[in-house]
Enzyme design. Structure first.
Site, PDB file in Angstrom:
ATOM      1  N   GLU A  48      50.807  91.754  76.076  1.00 16.61           N
ATOM      2  CA  GLU A  48      49.735  91.873  75.048  1.00 16.61           C
ATOM      3  C   GLU A  48      50.122  92.730  74.048  1.00 16.61           C
ATOM      4  O   GLU A  48      51.294  93.500  73.956  1.00 16.61           O
ATOM      5  CB  GLU A  48      48.677  93.125  75.884  1.00 16.61           C
ATOM      6  CG  GLU A  48      47.623  92.380  76.715  1.00 16.61           C
ATOM      7  CD  GLU A  48      46.652  93.535  77.127  1.00 16.61           C
ATOM      8  OE1 GLU A  48      46.498  94.618  76.425  1.00 16.61           O
ATOM      9  OE2 GLU A  48      45.880  93.353  78.155  1.00 16.61           O
ATOM     10  N   LYS A 204      57.531  53.810  57.562  1.00 15.41           N
ATOM     11  CA  LYS A 204      58.017  54.037  59.069  1.00 15.41           C
ATOM     12  C   LYS A 204      56.751  53.418  59.720  1.00 15.41           C
ATOM     13  O   LYS A 204      55.597  53.761  59.501  1.00 15.41           O
ATOM     14  CB  LYS A 204      58.517  55.381  59.486  1.00 15.41           C
ATOM     15  CG  LYS A 204      57.191  56.374  59.365  1.00 15.41           C
ATOM     16  CD  LYS A 204      57.952  57.976  59.641  1.00 15.41           C
ATOM     17  CE  LYS A 204      56.810  58.949  59.322  1.00 15.41           C
ATOM     18  NZ  LYS A 204      57.484  60.286  59.331  1.00 15.41           N
ATOM     19  N   THR A 235      61.957  68.312  64.402  1.00 15.70           N
ATOM     20  CA  THR A 235      63.288  67.969  65.240  1.00 15.70           C
ATOM     21  C   THR A 235      64.189  67.241  64.565  1.00 15.70           C
ATOM     22  O   THR A 235      65.401  66.936  64.853  1.00 15.70           O
ATOM     23  CB  THR A 235      62.781  67.168  66.444  1.00 15.70           C
ATOM     24  OG1 THR A 235      62.283  66.000  66.056  1.00 15.70           O
ATOM     25  CG2 THR A 235      61.838  67.901  67.155  1.00 15.70           C
ATOM     26  N   GLY A 237      64.579  64.321  63.665  1.00 18.02           N
ATOM     27  CA  GLY A 237      64.984  62.810  63.986  1.00 18.02           C
ATOM     28  C   GLY A 237      64.765  61.816  62.955  1.00 18.02           C
ATOM     29  O   GLY A 237      65.373  61.126  62.470  1.00 18.02           O
ATOM     30  N   THR A 238      63.225  61.967  62.474  1.00 19.99           N
ATOM     31  CA  THR A 238      62.979  61.042  61.374  1.00 19.99           C
ATOM     32  C   THR A 238      63.815  61.183  60.079  1.00 19.99           C
ATOM     33  O   THR A 238      64.126  60.214  59.412  1.00 19.99           O
ATOM     34  CB  THR A 238      61.404  61.147  61.155  1.00 19.99           C
ATOM     35  OG1 THR A 238      60.638  60.724  62.203  1.00 19.99           O
ATOM     36  CG2 THR A 238      60.856  60.091  59.940  1.00 19.99           C
TER      37      THR A 238
END
EC number: 2.7.6.1
Length: 340
Positions: A48, A204, A235, A237-238
């Protein structure tokens, strides 16, 4: 006319270095100590969150500096609880300074039986007593319409433009601004206009959610220095795949300018091993040690911009004036000197 109440800054645990940097610049601008309000934001053993403000904030203009980055739920709850503590302590106005607005990717229903979490978060912020939001590069501009309170959405593109003019001052005619998808064209076009460069798009196609099946470059990038522009890198990646596609299509170099460095999972490793010459992030999200130690990643400060925006809100003057180079360059002159 400026109000008689004082602006006061308070921070959660999401990005203390940015909060301290804003505090220091506020002190410089006002000529008086503008330290963060003394408070404790901590957790009980069961997780909490507990907040206690040690200073009197009655009648003051409060600014809570708290991006809702990872861990998003904890940082969001800290923001809500700090706001509730300030409201119950009779603060005159509470502004949430959220450099990175988490849950912004959930701004619409993409399929049946899914939430619109951005709207839910907006409702929670207002219910907690927040009367104004100051943020940067919302993932979707329409999120401003989820609020029934004023929202000031700052843009990183003016800062990026200053950096580009400094880093590539002798090669400006070789630059090409690239949007990594069709949805980011408006953001990329804004930077392209500021640096007077042409625009290209990486289209894409996804085979399934989270996977890019095919990428196509729209525009001639041969012998160009490509600058990929986007609002966030998760991430990576693209981003890394787009950089490779651009080189395969004849680009001379690839650099990327990303506002929010989420950098989760394998992102750092991917960027390190990618063909990108550099990845430039802002400090809207506190960079990890791994990010700071990656040779091809640079961090641009947002404290000068947020500080001036906070002062403008306090004085009741224009925030959009900060998008103008005549206003922005003096704010960043210590970083870029006379190279811009």
């Amino acid at each position: 006319m400026p109000t008689l109440n004082e602006p006061k800054l308070i921070s959660g645990n999401a990005n203390p270095p940015l909060a301290e940097a804003i505090s220091r610049r506020m002190s410089l601008h006002r000529g008086i100590d503008q330290n963060l309000v003394d408070a404790r934001v901590e957790r009980f053993n069961d997780g909490e969150i507990f907040v206690e403000v040690y200073e009197n904030v009655r009648g003051e203009d409060m600014f809570i500096i708290q991006p809702t980055s990872n861990p998003a739920n904890d940082n969001l709850m800290e923001l809500l609880i700090i706001s509730d503590a300030l409201r119950r302590s009779s603060a005159q106005r509470i502004t949430a300074v959220i450099p990175y607005f988490g849950y912004a990717r959930q701004d619409r229903r993409t399929k049946a039986r899914t939430p619109i979490t951005s709207k839910l978060v907006a409702n929670m912020l207002v219910e907690a007593g927040i009367e104004r939001v100051l943020t940067m590069d919302l993932h979707a501009a329409q999120i401003q319409g989820f609020f029934d309170i004023p929202v000031d959405n700052l843009y990183a593109s003016p800062i990026f433009a200053l950096d580009v003019k400094n880093q590539f001052k002798d090669r400006m005619d070789e630059l090409m601004v690239v949007s990594p998808d069709v949805g980011g064209v408006a953001r990329a076009r804004e930077l392209a206009k500021r640096i007077n460069a042409p625009l290209s798009i990486v289209d894409k196609r996804r085979g399934k959610p989270g996977e890019v099946a095919e990428m196509t470059v729209i525009g001639d990038v041969k012998d160009k220095i490509c600058l990929i522009i986007d609002d966030m890198c998760d991430t990576a990646g693209t981003l890394c795949k787009a950089a490779q596609i651009l080189l395969d299509n004849g680009a001379k170099e690839v650099h990327a300018y990303i506002t929010h460095g989420v950098m989760s999972g394998p992102a750092v490793e991917r960027v390190t091993n990618s063909v990108m010459k550099s990845l430039v992030l802002t400090d809207s999200i506190q960079p990890t040690e791994a990010v700071l130690n990656t040779p091809n990643i640079r961090i641009l400060p947002t404290a000068p911009l947020f500080t001036q925006a906070i002062l403008n809100i306090w004085h009741g003057t224009s925030v959009s004036s900060l998008f103008d180079d005549k206003t922005l360059i003096p704010i960043y002159e210590s970083l870029y000197s006379n190279n811009i």
